[in-house]
Design a protein around this motif. Structure first.
Motif, short mmCIF file in Angstrom:
data_model
loop_
_atom_site.label_atom_id
_atom_site.label_comp_id
_atom_site.label_asym_id
_atom_site.label_seq_id
_atom_site.Cartn_x
_atom_site.Cartn_y
_atom_site.Cartn_z
N TRP A 23 1.17 -1.58 -0.05
CA TRP A 23 0.06 0.20 0.16
C TRP A 23 0.92 1.67 0.26
CZ3 TRP A 23 -4.29 -1.18 3.76
CH2 TRP A 23 -5.53 -2.11 3.46
N HIS A 24 1.50 0.84 1.05
CA HIS A 24 2.02 2.61 0.81
C HIS A 24 4.22 2.78 0.91
CE1 HIS A 24 -0.96 3.32 2.90
NE2 HIS A 24 -1.24 3.82 2.46
N ASN A 25 4.47 1.35 0.15
CA ASN A 25 6.43 0.81 -0.06
C ASN A 25 7.05 1.01 1.44
OD1 ASN A 25 7.40 -0.34 -1.86
ND2 ASN A 25 7.98 1.74 -2.30
N LEU A 26 5.62 1.45 2.87
CA LEU A 26 7.19 0.88 3.81
C LEU A 26 7.70 -0.17 3.86
CD1 LEU A 26 7.37 2.68 7.00
CD2 LEU A 26 5.36 1.10 7.40
N ARG A 27 8.93 -0.04 4.35
CA ARG A 27 9.74 -1.53 4.45
C ARG A 27 9.89 -2.11 5.66
NH1 ARG A 27 13.00 3.16 3.46
NH2 ARG A 27 14.88 3.00 5.00
N PHE A 28 10.49 -2.99 5.71
CA PHE A 28 10.52 -4.05 6.52
C PHE A 28 11.57 -5.12 7.33
CE2 PHE A 28 6.21 -3.13 7.40
CZ PHE A 28 5.99 -2.38 8.67
N ASP A 29 12.84 -5.12 8.30
CA ASP A 29 14.09 -5.44 7.76
C ASP A 29 13.27 -6.78 7.88
OD1 ASP A 29 15.59 -7.66 9.06
OD2 ASP A 29 17.40 -5.56 8.68
N VAL A 30 12.98 -8.45 6.76
CA VAL A 30 13.04 -9.82 7.58
C VAL A 30 13.64 -10.35 8.59
CG1 VAL A 30 11.72 -9.61 5.27
CG2 VAL A 30 14.17 -10.89 5.41
N GLY A 33 12.01 -7.84 11.33
CA GLY A 33 11.02 -7.02 11.74
C GLY A 33 10.45 -5.87 11.48
N ALA A 34 11.88 -5.26 12.26
CA ALA A 34 12.12 -3.48 12.47
C ALA A 34 11.36 -2.35 11.42
CB ALA A 34 13.20 -3.19 12.83
N SER A 35 10.86 -1.29 11.23
CA SER A 35 10.90 -0.98 10.17
C SER A 35 11.84 0.59 10.63
CB SER A 35 9.57 -0.08 10.10
OG SER A 35 8.91 1.02 9.25
N PRO A 36 11.65 1.45 9.07
CA PRO A 36 12.77 2.28 9.44
C PRO A 36 11.78 3.25 10.55
CG PRO A 36 12.51 2.14 7.97
CD PRO A 36 12.36 0.96 8.52
N CYS A 37 10.73 3.56 9.98
CA CYS A 37 9.80 4.33 11.80
C CYS A 37 9.80 3.80 12.60
CB CYS A 37 8.58 3.88 10.35
SG CYS A 37 6.64 5.46 10.69
N SER A 38 10.19 4.85 13.22
CA SER A 38 9.96 4.25 15.39
C SER A 38 8.44 3.98 15.59
CB SER A 38 11.04 4.99 15.47
OG SER A 38 11.10 6.19 15.15
N GLY A 39 7.85 4.75 15.06
CA GLY A 39 6.17 5.39 15.01
C GLY A 39 5.82 3.47 15.25
N LEU A 40 6.34 2.65 14.67
CA LEU A 40 5.62 1.08 14.25
C LEU A 40 6.39 0.20 14.55
CD1 LEU A 40 5.06 1.88 10.25
CD2 LEU A 40 3.31 1.87 11.95
N ARG A 41 5.15 -0.72 14.94
CA ARG A 41 5.85 -2.17 15.45
C ARG A 41 6.38 -2.65 15.13
NH1 ARG A 41 2.68 -6.03 15.03
NH2 ARG A 41 0.56 -5.25 14.40
N ALA A 42 7.46 -3.34 15.30
CA ALA A 42 7.65 -4.27 14.53
C ALA A 42 7.50 -6.01 14.01
CB ALA A 42 9.22 -5.49 15.32
N LEU A 43 7.36 -6.27 12.85
CA LEU A 43 6.31 -7.16 12.49
C LEU A 43 6.97 -8.50 13.55
CD1 LEU A 43 7.05 -7.34 8.67
CD2 LEU A 43 4.57 -6.44 10.11
N ARG A 44 5.66 -9.05 14.38
CA ARG A 44 5.97 -10.90 14.75
C ARG A 44 6.80 -11.96 14.15
NH1 ARG A 44 1.15 -12.10 17.40
NH2 ARG A 44 1.40 -10.51 18.76
N GLN A 45 7.46 -12.08 14.66
CA GLN A 45 8.25 -13.52 13.69
C GLN A 45 8.30 -14.28 14.04
OE1 GLN A 45 12.15 -10.94 14.13
NE2 GLN A 45 12.55 -11.17 12.55
N TYR A 46 8.01 -15.37 13.64
CA TYR A 46 7.50 -16.92 14.30
C TYR A 46 8.77 -17.72 13.52
CZ TYR A 46 2.99 -15.55 14.69
OH TYR A 46 2.28 -15.03 14.72
N PRO A 47 8.93 -18.89 14.79
CA PRO A 47 10.64 -19.82 14.22
C PRO A 47 10.05 -20.87 12.87
CG PRO A 47 10.04 -19.77 16.62
CD PRO A 47 8.80 -19.06 15.39
N VAL A 48 11.51 -20.78 12.03
CA VAL A 48 10.89 -21.25 10.54
C VAL A 48 12.40 -22.41 10.44
CG1 VAL A 48 11.10 -21.22 7.89
CG2 VAL A 48 10.26 -19.54 9.48
N SER A 49 11.80 -23.70 9.97
CA SER A 49 13.13 -24.59 9.75
C SER A 49 12.74 -25.15 8.74
CB SER A 49 12.95 -24.94 11.11
OG SER A 49 12.20 -26.64 11.23
N ARG A 50 13.54 -25.79 8.01
CA ARG A 50 13.55 -26.57 6.51
C ARG A 50 13.49 -27.92 7.66
NH1 ARG A 50 16.51 -25.37 1.07
NH2 ARG A 50 15.35 -27.09 -0.14
#
Length: 66
Positions: A23-30, A33-50
């Motif tokens: 929608w707004h091209n806002l970016r998050f570090d995968v 989960g953090a965004s350069p916009c400090s006012g936003l909470r980080a994305l929730r992350q989950y453990p992943v395995s192969r």
């Protein structure tokens, strides 16, 4: 979903280690989960395995961050 206005991040795109909100091209570090916009909470992350040719995502609260 994007913590800004709830956009579905599965419709965004990934480049290097960054996911972009569709929608707004806002970016998050995968990796964090953090965004350069400090006012936003980080994305929730989950453990992943192969496991062979399968990817397992743990949806339990244990081991999840944020």
């Amino acid at each position: 979903s994007c913590p800004h206005q709830g956009a579905d991040l599965t419709r965004g795109h990934v480049s290097d280690s960054t996911i972009f909100c569709p929608w707004h091209n806002l970016r998050f570090d995968v990796t964090t989960g953090a965004s350069p916009c400090s006012g936003l909470r980080a994305l929730r992350q989950y453990p992943v395995s192969r496991e062979g040719d399968r990817v397992r995502i743990s949806l339990s609260r244990e081991g999840a961050s944020s």
